[in-house]
Design a protein around this motif. Structure first.
Motif, PDB file in Angstrom:
ATOM      1  N   PRO A 190      10.530  -1.181   6.253  1.00 37.78           N
ATOM      2  CA  PRO A 190       9.539  -2.097   5.693  1.00 37.78           C
ATOM      3  C   PRO A 190      10.070  -3.525   5.624  1.00 37.78           C
ATOM      4  O   PRO A 190      11.248  -3.773   5.874  1.00 37.78           O
ATOM      5  N   TYR A 234       7.433  -4.327  -1.406  1.00 39.54           N
ATOM      6  CA  TYR A 234       7.516  -4.022   0.020  1.00 39.54           C
ATOM      7  C   TYR A 234       6.140  -4.034   0.666  1.00 39.54           C
ATOM      8  O   TYR A 234       5.127  -3.842  -0.003  1.00 39.54           O
ATOM      9  N   ALA A 235       6.149  -4.216   1.984  1.00 35.86           N
ATOM     10  CA  ALA A 235       4.993  -3.840   2.804  1.00 35.86           C
ATOM     11  C   ALA A 235       5.532  -2.811   3.789  1.00 35.86           C
ATOM     12  O   ALA A 235       6.587  -3.002   4.400  1.00 35.86           O
ATOM     13  N   SER A 236       4.830  -1.705   3.912  1.00 35.19           N
ATOM     14  CA  SER A 236       5.323  -0.556   4.671  1.00 35.19           C
ATOM     15  C   SER A 236       5.217  -0.790   6.178  1.00 35.19           C
ATOM     16  O   SER A 236       4.537  -1.715   6.645  1.00 35.19           O
ATOM     17  N   GLU A 280       1.696  -0.799   7.173  1.00 36.25           N
ATOM     18  CA  GLU A 280       1.026  -2.092   6.900  1.00 36.25           C
ATOM     19  C   GLU A 280       1.437  -3.156   7.907  1.00 36.25           C
ATOM     20  O   GLU A 280       0.608  -3.963   8.333  1.00 36.25           O
ATOM     21  N   ALA A 293       1.839  -8.922   6.778  1.00 37.34           N
ATOM     22  CA  ALA A 293       2.513  -7.922   5.941  1.00 37.34           C
ATOM     23  C   ALA A 293       3.542  -8.595   5.026  1.00 37.34           C
ATOM     24  O   ALA A 293       3.729  -8.187   3.875  1.00 37.34           O
ATOM     25  N   THR A 294       4.178  -9.646   5.544  1.00 34.92           N
ATOM     26  CA  THR A 294       5.141 -10.406   4.724  1.00 34.92           C
ATOM     27  C   THR A 294       4.416 -11.072   3.554  1.00 34.92           C
ATOM     28  O   THR A 294       4.896 -11.029   2.414  1.00 34.92           O
ATOM     29  N   LEU A 338       1.709 -10.036   2.184  1.00 37.27           N
ATOM     30  CA  LEU A 338       1.325  -8.942   1.298  1.00 37.27           C
ATOM     31  C   LEU A 338       2.484  -8.592   0.355  1.00 37.27           C
ATOM     32  O   LEU A 338       2.301  -8.468  -0.864  1.00 37.27           O
ATOM     33  N   ALA A 339       3.671  -8.441   0.924  1.00 40.65           N
ATOM     34  CA  ALA A 339       4.857  -8.126   0.113  1.00 40.65           C
ATOM     35  C   ALA A 339       5.154  -9.255  -0.881  1.00 40.65           C
ATOM     36  O   ALA A 339       5.470  -9.008  -2.053  1.00 40.65           O
ATOM     37  N   ARG A 374       2.644  -9.213  -3.701  1.00 36.60           N
ATOM     38  CA  ARG A 374       2.960  -8.089  -4.596  1.00 36.60           C
ATOM     39  C   ARG A 374       4.138  -8.436  -5.511  1.00 36.60           C
ATOM     40  O   ARG A 374       4.136  -8.087  -6.691  1.00 36.60           O
TER      41      ARG A 374
END
Length: 199
Positions: A33, A79-81, A84, A93-94, A96-97, A100
């Protein structure tokens, strides 16, 4: 160390009360991730070794990791999996992480300082700081939290998938890693979109 606070102190002096630094680890690897951290440090705190996080040994980073967690007013690690990353692309995705990680802070930041030159996916008011991990204490702290957290996770993945050597390269595209993928095929934690360039 004081020069590491110059940028943030200008922002504090302009009237902001709460700033967080945000950085990521794991945008480039072929597996695992992406991890992001957000940190709010007490203003002008000195943490030994913080100003050159890229040059630190793994052991030194591990030691500073604990100091940052202890001294920070608040921090978040998220994390973003791989799923994702594949669905959204690595940049989204970065974000998103990062969002979060910021959402985990128990103090709302008025401004998030984002390492790098892109921040259009950040939901909080934010500002980009190029080479931020060398220029801002809060970003330097976030970079260590993200890197150490992701490295630890990849060491755990190495136990599940021992044939790839994740404990050594943490998923980055080393010669040995490419050879293992050719030999064994991709694991469930490989980013297939990153493997398209492989021959």
């Amino acid at each position: 160390m004081t020069e590491l606070w110059e940028y943030e102190n200008e922002i504090y002096d302009a009237g902001y009360k709460v700033i967080c630094g945000v950085d990521e680890a794991g945008r480039g690897p072929l597996a695992g991730p992406v991890c992001a951290a957000a940190v709010i440090l007490p203003r002008n705190i000195e943490i030994e070794g913080l100003n050159d996080s890229k040059k630190l040994s793994e052991k030194k980073r591990e030691a500073i990791f604990d100091v940052i967690k202890e001294k920070a007013l608040s921090y978040g690690i998220a994390y973003a999996s791989v799923e994702e990353i594949e669905a959204l692309n690595i940049l989204n995705a970065t974000y998103l992480a990062m969002n979060r990680a910021i959402a985990q802070l128990n103090i709302r930041p008025e401004l998030a300082l984002i390492d790098g030159n892109r921040n259009n996916g950040i939901e909080t008011e934010s500002r980009c700081v190029v080479k931020g991990d060398a220029r801002c204490a809060d970003i330097a702290a976030a970079s260590i939290l993200a890197k150490v957290s992701r490295d630890r996770l990849m060491r755990q993945e190495a136990e599940r998938y021992p044939e790839y050597g994740f404990e050594k390269h943490k998923g980055y595209g080393t010669k040995a890693h490419y050879e293992a993928i050719r030999k064994y095929g991709p694991s469930p934690i490989h980013r297939l979109s990153f493997l398209k360039k492989m021959h």
